[in-house]
Design a protein around this motif. Structure first.
Motif, PDB file in Angstrom:
ATOM      1  N   LEU A  42       0.813  -1.215   0.000  1.00 59.55           N
ATOM      2  CA  LEU A  42       0.000   0.000   0.000  1.00 59.55           C
ATOM      3  C   LEU A  42       0.852   1.272   0.000  1.00 59.55           C
ATOM      4  O   LEU A  42       0.318   2.372   0.016  1.00 59.55           O
ATOM      5  CB  LEU A  42      -0.946  -0.001   1.206  1.00 59.55           C
ATOM      6  N   ILE A  43       2.165   1.083  -0.011  1.00 60.38           N
ATOM      7  CA  ILE A  43       3.091   2.204  -0.056  1.00 60.38           C
ATOM      8  C   ILE A  43       4.290   1.790  -0.901  1.00 60.38           C
ATOM      9  O   ILE A  43       4.705   0.633  -0.876  1.00 60.38           O
ATOM     10  CB  ILE A  43       3.537   2.616   1.379  1.00 60.38           C
ATOM     11  N   ALA A  44       4.827   2.737  -1.651  1.00 60.21           N
ATOM     12  CA  ALA A  44       6.025   2.463  -2.440  1.00 60.21           C
ATOM     13  C   ALA A  44       7.228   2.380  -1.507  1.00 60.21           C
ATOM     14  O   ALA A  44       7.317   3.107  -0.524  1.00 60.21           O
ATOM     15  CB  ALA A  44       6.238   3.565  -3.469  1.00 60.21           C
ATOM     16  N   PHE A  45       8.131   1.473  -1.811  1.00 57.62           N
ATOM     17  CA  PHE A  45       9.313   1.262  -0.982  1.00 57.62           C
ATOM     18  C   PHE A  45      10.081   2.567  -0.790  1.00 57.62           C
ATOM     19  O   PHE A  45      10.497   2.912   0.303  1.00 57.62           O
ATOM     20  CB  PHE A  45      10.188   0.190  -1.622  1.00 57.62           C
ATOM     21  N   LYS A  46      10.259   3.294  -1.875  1.00 61.40           N
ATOM     22  CA  LYS A  46      11.012   4.542  -1.814  1.00 61.40           C
ATOM     23  C   LYS A  46      10.322   5.563  -0.905  1.00 61.40           C
ATOM     24  O   LYS A  46      10.980   6.322  -0.192  1.00 61.40           O
ATOM     25  CB  LYS A  46      11.203   5.111  -3.211  1.00 61.40           C
TER      26      LYS A  46
ATOM     27  N   ILE B 125      11.390   7.258   6.938  1.00 63.59           N
ATOM     28  CA  ILE B 125      12.368   6.823   7.941  1.00 63.59           C
ATOM     29  C   ILE B 125      13.594   7.727   7.963  1.00 63.59           C
ATOM     30  O   ILE B 125      14.269   7.818   8.978  1.00 63.59           O
ATOM     31  CB  ILE B 125      12.781   5.339   7.798  1.00 63.59           C
ATOM     32  N   SER B 126      13.852   8.418   6.867  1.00 62.17           N
ATOM     33  CA  SER B 126      14.951   9.379   6.853  1.00 62.17           C
ATOM     34  C   SER B 126      14.707  10.457   7.904  1.00 62.17           C
ATOM     35  O   SER B 126      15.620  10.837   8.646  1.00 62.17           O
ATOM     36  CB  SER B 126      15.089  10.004   5.466  1.00 62.17           C
TER      37      SER B 126
ATOM     38  N   PHE C   6      19.872   4.723   1.460  1.00 65.67           N
ATOM     39  CA  PHE C   6      19.581   4.074   0.200  1.00 65.67           C
ATOM     40  C   PHE C   6      18.442   4.754  -0.559  1.00 65.67           C
ATOM     41  O   PHE C   6      18.177   4.429  -1.698  1.00 65.67           O
ATOM     42  CB  PHE C   6      19.244   2.593   0.419  1.00 65.67           C
ATOM     43  N   SER C   7      17.790   5.710   0.054  1.00 67.94           N
ATOM     44  CA  SER C   7      16.665   6.368  -0.603  1.00 67.94           C
ATOM     45  C   SER C   7      17.100   7.184  -1.803  1.00 67.94           C
ATOM     46  O   SER C   7      16.293   7.520  -2.657  1.00 67.94           O
ATOM     47  CB  SER C   7      15.901   7.251   0.387  1.00 67.94           C
TER      48      SER C   7
END
Length: 185
Positions: free
Chosen positions: A91-95, A101-102, A124-125
């Motif tokens: 339901l959310i894109a990984f990026k 979280i950043s 990694f974003s």
């Protein structure tokens, strides 16, 4: 009994952060406020403000104003749990999860291990993280292992967050050591 907005400061803060990043909608937040208003004969005016807020900017300001005494440490952990569920349900894109979280990685109330891992994952974003290559697979598996520590937090169990948080704190250090031991970077 009159519902007090101060009893929901942590939830309001979670709403504000998730809304700021477009993870939840205004409607989801106003629906919550509407439900509180419908269940009470009298409620704090703040619920009406949330319920009738017309713009995202105003809604976030109202939420933040009413969440001044939140438990920031717990709010961050709740958000990690919500992100875990959103990712596992696609339901959310990984990026997008990495963008959130950043921000959390700089929270001083979290443990040093949490900050280290969150900062490492958020680094990694800036990369295009797609495909099946092994480095991404390991990164993603480790990230999910980390987020799973917080999986008991959901938006629907917000009244139980304090007890879930207390339970988590008793075992967090040990679990973080295991995640760090598998951290592939």
């Amino acid at each position: 009994m009159k519902e007090n907005i101060a009893n929901h400061q942590n939830l309001l803060s979670v709403f504000a952060i998730l809304r700021k990043y477009g993870i939840i909608t205004n409607k989801e937040i106003t629906d919550w406020a509407d439900a509180v208003l419908a269940s009470e004969a009298a409620s704090d005016y703040a619920f009406i403000e949330i319920s009738t807020s017309a713009s995202t900017h105003n809604l976030i300001k109202i939420l933040e104003k009413n969440a001044m005494n939140k438990n920031t440490e717990m709010v961050c952990r709740v958000i990690l749990g919500i992100i875990y569920h959103l990712l596992t349900e696609n339901l959310i894109a990984f990026k997008d999860s990495l963008r959130v979280i950043s921000e959390i990685s700089y929270e001083e109330g979290l443990t040093e291990d949490e900050q280290f891992l969150l900062y490492g994952y958020s680094e990694f974003s800036s990369y295009e993280l797609q495909g099946e290559y092994d480095g991404f697979r390991l990164y993603r598996e480790n990230f999910f292992e980390f987020l799973s520590l917080y999986k008991n937090f959901t938006l629907t169990n917000h009244r139980e967050w304090s007890s879930i948080h207390e339970t988590l704190l008793t075992e967090l250090s040990e679990k973080l050591e295991m995640v760090k031991g598998n951290y592939p970077y």
